[in-house]
Write an enzyme that holds these catalytic residues in place. Sequence first.
Site, PDB file in Angstrom:
ATOM      1  N   LYS A 123      31.474  37.181  36.034  1.00 26.83           N
ATOM      2  CA  LYS A 123      32.522  37.486  36.320  1.00 26.83           C
ATOM      3  C   LYS A 123      32.880  36.816  34.917  1.00 26.83           C
ATOM      4  O   LYS A 123      33.102  38.297  33.744  1.00 26.83           O
ATOM      5  CB  LYS A 123      34.077  36.975  36.733  1.00 26.83           C
ATOM      6  CG  LYS A 123      34.505  37.523  37.719  1.00 26.83           C
ATOM      7  CD  LYS A 123      35.419  36.956  39.051  1.00 26.83           C
ATOM      8  CE  LYS A 123      35.603  38.286  39.892  1.00 26.83           C
ATOM      9  NZ  LYS A 123      34.764  37.755  40.862  1.00 26.83           N
ATOM     10  N   GLU A 207      41.248  32.896  33.731  1.00 30.42           N
ATOM     11  CA  GLU A 207      42.293  33.578  32.996  1.00 30.42           C
ATOM     12  C   GLU A 207      43.836  33.671  32.857  1.00 30.42           C
ATOM     13  O   GLU A 207      44.566  32.768  33.547  1.00 30.42           O
ATOM     14  CB  GLU A 207      42.350  34.974  34.107  1.00 30.42           C
ATOM     15  CG  GLU A 207      40.523  35.660  33.824  1.00 30.42           C
ATOM     16  CD  GLU A 207      40.692  36.652  35.010  1.00 30.42           C
ATOM     17  OE1 GLU A 207      39.816  37.831  34.444  1.00 30.42           O
ATOM     18  OE2 GLU A 207      41.773  37.449  34.970  1.00 30.42           O
ATOM     19  N   HIS A 242      44.638  37.983  47.930  1.00 29.64           N
ATOM     20  CA  HIS A 242      43.480  38.350  47.469  1.00 29.64           C
ATOM     21  C   HIS A 242      42.536  39.283  47.922  1.00 29.64           C
ATOM     22  O   HIS A 242      41.990  39.709  47.057  1.00 29.64           O
ATOM     23  CB  HIS A 242      42.696  37.538  46.453  1.00 29.64           C
ATOM     24  CG  HIS A 242      43.466  36.716  45.487  1.00 29.64           C
ATOM     25  ND1 HIS A 242      44.849  36.255  44.661  1.00 29.64           N
ATOM     26  CD2 HIS A 242      43.825  35.108  46.217  1.00 29.64           C
ATOM     27  CE1 HIS A 242      45.309  35.630  44.444  1.00 29.64           C
ATOM     28  NE2 HIS A 242      44.888  34.447  44.893  1.00 29.64           N
ATOM     29  N   ARG A 304      28.512  49.019  45.074  1.00 31.73           N
ATOM     30  CA  ARG A 304      27.503  49.756  45.653  1.00 31.73           C
ATOM     31  C   ARG A 304      29.710  49.712  46.384  1.00 31.73           C
ATOM     32  O   ARG A 304      30.471  50.258  45.321  1.00 31.73           O
ATOM     33  CB  ARG A 304      28.538  48.148  46.344  1.00 31.73           C
ATOM     34  CG  ARG A 304      28.976  46.842  46.630  1.00 31.73           C
ATOM     35  CD  ARG A 304      29.739  46.239  47.420  1.00 31.73           C
ATOM     36  NE  ARG A 304      30.727  45.066  47.368  1.00 31.73           N
ATOM     37  CZ  ARG A 304      31.747  45.134  47.622  1.00 31.73           C
ATOM     38  NH1 ARG A 304      31.953  46.310  48.175  1.00 31.73           N
ATOM     39  NH2 ARG A 304      32.788  44.005  47.864  1.00 31.73           N
TER      40      ARG A 304
END
Length: 671
Positions: A123, A207, A242, A304
């Site tokens: 990420k 973040e 999540h 994907r």
Amino acid sequence: MSNGMKTTIRKILIANRGEIACRVIRTCNDQGIKTVAVYSDVDANAQHVIQADEAVFIGAAAASESYLVQDKIIDAAKRTGADAIHPGYGFLSENPEFAERCEKEGIVFIGPSAASMRAMALKGAAKKLMEDADVPVVPGYHGADQSYETMRTEAERIGYPVLIKAVAGGGGKGMRMVYEASELEAAIEAAKREGQNSFGNAEILIEKLIQKPRHIELQVFGDKHGNAVHLFERDCSLQRRHQKVVEEAPAPGMSEEMRSAMGEAAIKAAKAITYVGAGTVEFIVDVANGLDNAPFYFMEMNTRLQVEHPVTELITHQDLVDWQIRIAEGHEIPFDQDDINSFVSGHAVEVRLYAEDPYNNFSPAIGALSVFDPYALENEDQRIDTGVISGDDVSIHYDPMIAKLIAYGGDRETAINNLISLINTTPVTGLTTNRDFLISALDHDSFRAGDLYTGFIEDFADTLLTKPDANAHDYIMAALGIIAQRPVVKDDPWSIQDNFRVNLDAAETFRFIENGDIKNVSVQTNTNTLTLLCDNTSVTASIVSYIDDELTIELDGLRSSMFADIQESHVTLVGRYTHTIERYCAETASADDADGPGAITAPMPGKILEIKTTNGASVEKGDALIVMEAMKMEQTLKAPRAGIIAGLSVKANDQVSDGALLLTINDVTEE
């Protein structure tokens, strides 16, 4: 296969299982392409194995011994003469080494290049790449220095609240929200541990936490000729832990200007890594001040096909698996962006039907499906994607998703109503599911109004996550179901079970138990009707029919139908709510009482991660006792009552079986 060259795929091996394998097989059947399934020992009779033209056994149930073993997958493709491999999603679908292996062996990999996967795999690196491509990203820290001191300094710079993420994470694993500095160290340790256990990588990033976010993603496709398009957005904001629960397309309330801006950003992201095939660019949108012109930020790209791709298929009227195959053969994307924009219509909503208990922190469940018949559906506006049917098992070894239920409508309200209707008419019994919760979420006023954000479920937990207790009417219906399923014996009057008694009222009592309370239902048989009494509720009823587990009755003159699965130990009633009512058995009740007070058992097979108590320790109700991992999820077992810990013998890293006694909580006065 080099750029510009085309090939014809005649046989595809599907390196996956369950629902996605069945989904790929369906498109291959439509296109006249032969299919090869692979299966572990527990999947020998699975639907994807039955539906494929050929099947190859690849090992034990653990994915690490079967579905994740590249040598076995490649060998199976060679043995069967498959000229392509479709990885589905999960398992090897985003593994660049596997894509390279396929290319080396001369097998077409139906997916992006290894380089594209690597660009988006971590990420932190992906966010840097997106910044360079002028795609907006969330403020944060994704550097190489992983020391706690650096993380603490960066968290303070960003400003609380912050979100800790495993850099190789996905599906909510390795993710922790931190609202103040005192929570940071524990959150970092948990995220690193989960990242290492789930992905083999303990690195994390930080973040800024968007406090009222919407999760909106763009379906993108790229080809080997340099073209890239998007097929509109999906809103995936309703999540638990999540992980997505409800998905829909297009995103409700989005303006054309914002759609265009997000679409352009998604195409920039795809072109930045020369993307080929199906992918999803995921954005987080800050809707604290509403959706109009709300700031949006790149979150990640999944290289994907996504679980929620059916909603895109329904509004675009395209088969995305067919697109994948054609692009892998070397063809160009079949439509340009203007074409796609012109034929998108209507609205689609999808829910994920899981074997889990939403009223117990969404804990996963295992067991056999007593009743589930997805192939009975015949409606072009409703769709079920699944890999299981009645009699199949949901095991500990794989994800507990039973099916995806999807509905289409000319507008959002129609699509929601069609989906609720689909759930209502698709009973599933035999194990705990989130069915009732899904109906509650879809029918919630705020959801219908389009007020969506990722904290929706938590904010409305009182209404969404409160399980209604069975009432007198439900016990009466259970008794009627038991009576209705009794065999009718026409030739032997002495075998007819109608409660007839000489010189006595024809009466019978059915006993049920729930939450430790015994409920009696008294049934008196009259000439053509039954009179039933439970607590202070009395009704007059007649049984109209009981066919294929559908019970139709007349109750005080009102005819209605509901699903009733009658078993020796319990009755499951499926109407607006699902009630599994235990049939009282004196022997079972006595055995349960003998277990002793406060017994804490493993809810399913799993691994002990952490022990948070000791023998002799005093605990209060709700105290955390043991952290364990089961079905790819970390869960904490808490004290159901106050008392003294005894009998604790397990330790970290121990493997425990389903139902294993872990410890007991004795009364304070006990020795």
